[in-house]
Motif scaffolding. Structure first.
Motif, PDB file in Angstrom:
ATOM      1  N   ARG A  77      39.460  40.688 -31.106  1.00 47.54           N
ATOM      2  CA  ARG A  77      38.870  41.066 -32.289  1.00 47.54           C
ATOM      3  C   ARG A  77      37.518  41.891 -31.820  1.00 47.54           C
ATOM      4  O   ARG A  77      36.965  42.742 -32.400  1.00 47.54           O
ATOM      5  N   GLU A  78      37.069  40.930 -30.912  1.00 49.18           N
ATOM      6  CA  GLU A  78      35.552  41.656 -30.386  1.00 49.18           C
ATOM      7  C   GLU A  78      35.713  43.075 -29.509  1.00 49.18           C
ATOM      8  O   GLU A  78      34.795  43.991 -29.771  1.00 49.18           O
ATOM      9  N   ARG A  79      36.785  43.280 -28.935  1.00 43.19           N
ATOM     10  CA  ARG A  79      37.256  44.641 -28.473  1.00 43.19           C
ATOM     11  C   ARG A  79      37.111  45.656 -29.438  1.00 43.19           C
ATOM     12  O   ARG A  79      36.563  46.851 -29.445  1.00 43.19           O
ATOM     13  N   GLU A  80      38.095  45.304 -30.544  1.00 43.30           N
ATOM     14  CA  GLU A  80      38.326  46.220 -31.779  1.00 43.30           C
ATOM     15  C   GLU A  80      36.987  46.572 -32.256  1.00 43.30           C
ATOM     16  O   GLU A  80      36.645  47.555 -32.783  1.00 43.30           O
ATOM     17  N   LEU A 123      31.358  40.781 -22.991  1.00 43.44           N
ATOM     18  CA  LEU A 123      32.756  40.695 -22.905  1.00 43.44           C
ATOM     19  C   LEU A 123      33.305  42.560 -22.393  1.00 43.44           C
ATOM     20  O   LEU A 123      34.384  42.502 -21.940  1.00 43.44           O
ATOM     21  N   ILE A 124      32.557  43.275 -22.943  1.00 45.29           N
ATOM     22  CA  ILE A 124      33.043  44.694 -22.760  1.00 45.29           C
ATOM     23  C   ILE A 124      32.464  45.185 -21.339  1.00 45.29           C
ATOM     24  O   ILE A 124      33.061  45.934 -20.499  1.00 45.29           O
ATOM     25  N   LEU A 125      31.072  45.092 -21.363  1.00 45.35           N
ATOM     26  CA  LEU A 125      30.207  45.938 -20.043  1.00 45.35           C
ATOM     27  C   LEU A 125      30.175  44.939 -18.653  1.00 45.35           C
ATOM     28  O   LEU A 125      30.116  45.526 -17.728  1.00 45.35           O
ATOM     29  N   ILE A 141      42.767  50.946 -21.605  1.00 41.42           N
ATOM     30  CA  ILE A 141      43.348  51.978 -22.680  1.00 41.42           C
ATOM     31  C   ILE A 141      42.191  52.440 -23.728  1.00 41.42           C
ATOM     32  O   ILE A 141      41.880  53.535 -24.141  1.00 41.42           O
ATOM     33  N   SER A 142      41.461  51.368 -24.574  1.00 38.70           N
ATOM     34  CA  SER A 142      40.394  51.696 -25.258  1.00 38.70           C
ATOM     35  C   SER A 142      39.463  52.745 -24.593  1.00 38.70           C
ATOM     36  O   SER A 142      39.022  53.788 -25.543  1.00 38.70           O
TER      37      SER A 142
END
Length: 221
Positions: A77-80, A123-125, A141-142
């Motif tokens: 959810r957080e990635r999207e 969570l992303i960086l 992939i994102s």
């Protein structure tokens, strides 16, 4: 003579109100996100999530059978949502502001959304070591998708700005994306030092500097 009933004196168990499955799922993911704001990913527990949601663990386990299922759903959810935010900051037309100003505005907007939601962007960086392998692959992939869009913008910018002529659009896209990620990483790891204003001002000054025409020497003139 009155016979007491011990069961009558016990506190009654509180039951969570019934919710439709999707609303319950969203509620539990919101609770997990709340816990993650103060705990590391590897510390996220089913007990803490149930407590934050105000439900019993059986309710939590009816939606997410295991902790791994809960973590996977939360990370997805957080990635999207993060990728959606990034795409909203990217310009669709460089002709109004020009390539340099458009990129500076995009970086400033990116830093702002990172600081508005540091839990998501950590969570992303600053991907936790405990993040599942599937999440790492999905994130790769994102990022590749965003990089492809950045390269398209780089090609458009090069065609509009004579000073950029001769630059490799793929390498320019890599540079732009890596620069934005670096600033965002500073924002989530040390926000008191690297404030939004400081990072945005640096981005604007840095981009303006590297886009400035190189003065010609007497031999070149």
């Amino acid at each position: 003579m009155t016979i007491s009933n011990d069961q009558d004196s016990r506190p009654r168990r509180r039951y969570a109100p019934r919710l439709p499955p999707e609303r319950r799922r969203a509620q539990l993911l919101d609770a997990a996100f709340e816990v993650l704001a103060r705990d590391e990913l590897h510390e996220l527990s089913m007990e803490a999530v149930a407590r934050a949601a105000g439900v019993g663990k059986p309710v939590l386990y009816t939606v997410f059978r295991t902790r791994s299922d809960l973590v996977a759903a939360l990370l997805t959810r957080e990635r999207e949502d993060a990728i959606k935010q990034v795409r909203e900051t990217m310009p669709t037309d460089l002709r109004d502001l020009g390539p340099t100003a458009a990129y500076a505005a995009t970086v400033s907007a990116f830093v702002r959304i990172v600081l508005e939601n540091p839990t998501r962007w950590r969570l992303i960086l600053a991907m936790p070591e405990s993040a599942p392998r599937e999440y790492r692959e999905d994130l790769r992939i994102s990022r590749a998708g965003i990089l492809a869009e950045a390269e398209t913008l780089a090609r458009a910018g090069i065609s509009l700005e004579p000073r950029l002529a001769g630059l490799d659009p793929a390498l320019l896209a890599q540079t732009m994306l890596s620069f934005a990620e670096m600033l965002g990483r500073l924002a989530v790891t040390d926000p008191e030092i690297y404030t939004s204003d400081r990072l945005s001002q640096f981005a604007n000054a840095f981009i303006a500097t590297i886009a400035r025409p190189v003065p010609q020497t007497d031999a070149e003139s």
